[in-house]
Design a protein around this motif. Structure first.
Motif, PDB file in Angstrom:
ATOM      1  N   LEU A  24      -0.906   1.087  -8.701  1.00  0.00           N
ATOM      2  CA  LEU A  24      -1.172   0.000  -7.938  1.00  0.00           C
ATOM      3  C   LEU A  24      -0.187  -1.072  -7.509  1.00  0.00           C
ATOM      4  CD1 LEU A  24      -3.164  -1.221  -5.805  1.00  0.00           C
ATOM      5  CD2 LEU A  24      -4.540  -2.196  -7.832  1.00  0.00           C
ATOM      6  N   ARG A  25       0.195  -1.500  -6.699  1.00  0.00           N
ATOM      7  CA  ARG A  25       1.218  -2.659  -6.337  1.00  0.00           C
ATOM      8  C   ARG A  25       0.455  -3.475  -5.177  1.00  0.00           C
ATOM      9  NH1 ARG A  25       7.470  -2.337  -4.592  1.00  0.00           N
ATOM     10  NH2 ARG A  25       7.791  -1.671  -6.609  1.00  0.00           N
ATOM     11  N   GLY A  26       0.114  -4.748  -5.539  1.00  0.00           N
ATOM     12  CA  GLY A  26      -0.386  -5.562  -4.618  1.00  0.00           C
ATOM     13  C   GLY A  26      -1.888  -5.608  -5.069  1.00  0.00           C
ATOM     14  N   PHE A  52      -7.319  -2.102  -2.589  1.00  0.00           N
ATOM     15  CA  PHE A  52      -7.577  -1.864  -1.374  1.00  0.00           C
ATOM     16  C   PHE A  52      -8.661  -0.502  -1.339  1.00  0.00           C
ATOM     17  CE2 PHE A  52      -3.429   0.265  -1.806  1.00  0.00           C
ATOM     18  CZ  PHE A  52      -3.897   1.719  -1.025  1.00  0.00           C
ATOM     19  N   LEU A  53      -9.340  -0.560  -0.177  1.00  0.00           N
ATOM     20  CA  LEU A  53     -10.452   0.730  -0.012  1.00  0.00           C
ATOM     21  C   LEU A  53      -9.935   1.001   1.513  1.00  0.00           C
ATOM     22  CD1 LEU A  53     -13.468  -1.392  -0.777  1.00  0.00           C
ATOM     23  CD2 LEU A  53     -12.347   0.303  -2.324  1.00  0.00           C
ATOM     24  N   LYS A  54      -9.729   2.431   1.484  1.00  0.00           N
ATOM     25  CA  LYS A  54      -9.196   2.974   2.722  1.00  0.00           C
ATOM     26  C   LYS A  54     -10.249   4.157   2.999  1.00  0.00           C
ATOM     27  CE  LYS A  54      -5.625   4.945   5.340  1.00  0.00           C
ATOM     28  NZ  LYS A  54      -4.178   5.255   5.196  1.00  0.00           N
ATOM     29  N   ASP A  55     -10.742   4.111   4.245  1.00  0.00           N
ATOM     30  CA  ASP A  55     -11.491   5.082   4.794  1.00  0.00           C
ATOM     31  C   ASP A  55     -11.115   5.488   6.264  1.00  0.00           C
ATOM     32  OD1 ASP A  55     -13.714   7.000   5.124  1.00  0.00           O
ATOM     33  OD2 ASP A  55     -14.901   5.332   6.063  1.00  0.00           O
ATOM     34  N   GLU A  56     -10.484   6.600   6.775  1.00  0.00           N
ATOM     35  CA  GLU A  56      -9.651   7.045   7.892  1.00  0.00           C
ATOM     36  C   GLU A  56      -8.853   5.970   8.186  1.00  0.00           C
ATOM     37  OE1 GLU A  56     -10.596   9.659   9.649  1.00  0.00           O
ATOM     38  OE2 GLU A  56     -11.910  10.435   7.967  1.00  0.00           O
ATOM     39  N   ARG A 112       0.752  -1.107  -0.065  1.00  0.00           N
ATOM     40  CA  ARG A 112       0.128  -0.155  -0.062  1.00  0.00           C
ATOM     41  C   ARG A 112       0.908   1.263  -0.022  1.00  0.00           C
ATOM     42  NH1 ARG A 112      -2.878  -2.783   4.031  1.00  0.00           N
ATOM     43  NH2 ARG A 112      -1.735  -1.468   5.789  1.00  0.00           N
ATOM     44  N   GLU A 113       1.979   1.189   0.959  1.00  0.00           N
ATOM     45  CA  GLU A 113       2.827   2.338   0.775  1.00  0.00           C
ATOM     46  C   GLU A 113       3.590   2.624  -0.362  1.00  0.00           C
ATOM     47  OE1 GLU A 113       6.877   3.317   3.330  1.00  0.00           O
ATOM     48  OE2 GLU A 113       5.305   2.100   4.505  1.00  0.00           O
ATOM     49  N   CYS A 114       3.866   1.756  -1.128  1.00  0.00           N
ATOM     50  CA  CYS A 114       4.572   1.763  -2.537  1.00  0.00           C
ATOM     51  C   CYS A 114       3.632   2.156  -3.418  1.00  0.00           C
ATOM     52  CB  CYS A 114       5.144   0.349  -3.100  1.00  0.00           C
ATOM     53  SG  CYS A 114       6.596  -0.168  -2.078  1.00  0.00           S
ATOM     54  N   SER A 115       2.475   1.751  -3.278  1.00  0.00           N
ATOM     55  CA  SER A 115       1.421   2.460  -4.289  1.00  0.00           C
ATOM     56  C   SER A 115       1.122   3.698  -4.007  1.00  0.00           C
ATOM     57  CB  SER A 115       0.050   1.445  -3.850  1.00  0.00           C
ATOM     58  OG  SER A 115       0.265   0.167  -4.289  1.00  0.00           O
ATOM     59  N   ARG A 116       1.305   4.015  -2.839  1.00  0.00           N
ATOM     60  CA  ARG A 116       0.903   5.581  -2.720  1.00  0.00           C
ATOM     61  C   ARG A 116       2.098   6.216  -3.167  1.00  0.00           C
ATOM     62  NH1 ARG A 116      -1.273   3.851   2.307  1.00  0.00           N
ATOM     63  NH2 ARG A 116       0.711   4.112   3.298  1.00  0.00           N
TER      64      ARG A 116
END
Length: 91
Positions: free
Chosen positions: A36-38, A41-45, A27-31
């Motif tokens: 997208l790597r991996g 994902f969905l992130k809310d707060e 997730r960190e690499c994707s940001r």
């Protein structure tokens, strides 16, 4: 009981064996990279969820490789030995 559609990182670790830290790293690499790597994902707060479908698709697409070359030891054809020209044939 039907399987849930959305999974938490702990659920993915328990079901598929992918460590929570590995998911966090992807997730960190994707940001950082902007792509997208991996699995998606969905992130809310502070809540992070993965769709089961995207996890399975990612596993098939990026981790399973069917074009693995055959090992030399697994060959059934033993009729022709691989002996270099300078070596003597033994009987």
């Amino acid at each position: 009981m039907p399987k849930p559609i959305l999974l938490k990182p702990t659920d993915i670790e328990a079901e598929y064996g992918i460590k929570k830290r590995a998911l966090a790293y992807m997730r960190e690499c994707s940001r950082d990279e902007g792509r997208l790597r991996g699995p998606m994902f969905l992130k809310d707060e502070n809540i992070i969820l993965y769709q089961r479908k995207s996890v399975v698709e990612w596993l098939i697409r990026d981790t399973v490789k069917f074009d693995v070359p055959e090992l030399q030891n697994d060959k059934n054809d033993k009729s022709e030995q691989n002996i270099l020209k300078y070596q003597k044939k033994t009987k």
